[in-house]
Design an enzyme around this catalytic site. Structure first.
Site, PDB file in Angstrom:
ATOM      1  N   ASP A   1      -6.418  -1.195  -3.556  1.00  0.00           N
ATOM      2  CA  ASP A   1      -6.822  -1.986  -2.389  1.00  0.00           C
ATOM      3  C   ASP A   1      -7.783  -3.081  -2.845  1.00  0.00           C
ATOM      4  OD1 ASP A   1      -5.445  -0.191  -0.814  1.00  0.00           O
ATOM      5  OD2 ASP A   1      -7.175   0.407   0.408  1.00  0.00           O
TER       6      ASP A   1
ATOM      7  N   HIS B   1       0.836  -1.203   0.000  1.00  0.00           N
ATOM      8  CA  HIS B   1       0.000   0.000   0.000  1.00  0.00           C
ATOM      9  C   HIS B   1       0.870   1.252   0.000  1.00  0.00           C
ATOM     10  CE1 HIS B   1      -3.754  -2.334   0.544  1.00  0.00           C
ATOM     11  NE2 HIS B   1      -2.865  -3.205   0.975  1.00  0.00           N
TER      12      HIS B   1
ATOM     13  N   HIS C   1      -7.930  -6.749   1.795  1.00  0.00           N
ATOM     14  CA  HIS C   1      -7.175  -5.786   2.598  1.00  0.00           C
ATOM     15  C   HIS C   1      -7.865  -5.520   3.935  1.00  0.00           C
ATOM     16  CE1 HIS C   1      -4.722  -2.459   3.747  1.00  0.00           C
ATOM     17  NE2 HIS C   1      -5.584  -1.520   3.432  1.00  0.00           N
TER      18      HIS C   1
HETATM   19 MN    MN Z   1      -4.341   1.002   0.617  1.00  0.00          MN
END
Ligand code: MN
Length: 259
Positions: A75, A69, A79
């Site tokens: 994402d 990240h 996640h």
């Molecule tokens: Mn992220």
């Protein structure tokens, strides 16, 4: 004419342009900072192996390391804990058909300039829809804040009580997911959530609702001011990392000149 033939011609003539929505991945680009009790993300590191020198007289290459990240990044549902059991929830299993999709751009630049903690609300999106039409099913919603024009400490905007950056409020992101069926939500800031989103109900509502529904996030985007409110098509292919929760990526938008 076939659709792809027409597209290739339009790309050749400039009728369709490709806009880069990606920040340069570098050691200088800010990485998210969590409270000290949590594990930190590694920063981006770029280490020279050789550059036409003794270690490699004819070739140049680097070793890269970074957290999933960091920089402009994607994402995936896995996640967040709400998305942990979603099928196809890691970057190596995502349906590739989701990686090319339309985008709606909501201009929050004036509000974000006036208030570091600016929040996008459902009412603001409905006002946008009154002008541009409903957010279509399966579209990205991109929150333009012009935050990408900031650099260094101003970009992360950390204070004693955490980051102060704009984002969606909980009701807005839940409504976009449940009532508009968005594919994902993208921001110019380090998170899809506002900097103070940890204090919202639920905490980090963009992560909570997006990933719980199998939808995606994009962060650290740039050049959103070059996109029309509707009509752009995004290409968002994260690295195919085994069981990866996200990855840096190149985000490209195709934009029609008359859009
Ligand atoms: Mn992220």
């Amino acid at each position: 004419m076939s659709v792809l033939k027409a597209l290739v011609q339009a790309l050749g003539s400039g009728g369709v342009r490709v806009v880069d929505l990606t920040q340069t991945l570098s050691e200088d680009f800010p990485t998210i900072v969590l409270p000290p009790e949590f594990g930190p993300s590694a920063p981006v590191r770029i280490e020279r192996i050789s550059r036409y020198d003794a270690a490699g007289p004819a070739w140049y290459w680097n070793n890269l390391s970074f957290g999933e990240h960091t920089g402009t990044h994607f994402d995936a549902p896995a996640h967040w804990f709400t998305g942990r059991d979603r099928p196809l929830g890691t970057v190596d299993t995502l349906p590739v058909g989701h990686m090319v999709a339309p985008a709606c751009v909501i201009d929050c630049s004036a509000g974000s300039a006036a208030d570091d903690d600016f929040l996008l609300t459902r009412e603001m999106v409905e006002a946008w829809e009154a002008e541009h039409g409903l957010v279509p099913d399966g579209a990205w919603v991109l929150m333009r804040s012009d935050w990408s024009k900031r650099t260094g400490a101003d970009y992360a905007n950390l204070r004693d009580d955490g980051a102060h950056t704009p984002g969606p409020d909980a009701g807005c992101i839940r409504w976009l997911v449940e009532e508009r069926g968005i594919l994902g939500f993208g921001t110019e800031t380090i998170g899809t959530d506002a900097g103070q989103g940890g204090h919202f109900d639920p905490p980090f509502p963009a992560h909570h609702f997006l990933h719980g529904a199998g939808r995606y996030g994009l962060q650290c985007l740039t050049n959103l001011h070059l996109l029309p409110p509707v009509g752009a098509v995004l290409m968002t292919a994260p690295l195919k990392v085994h069981e990866g929760s996200g990855s840096p990526l190149r985000v490209l938008a195709m934009v029609e000149d008359n859009a």
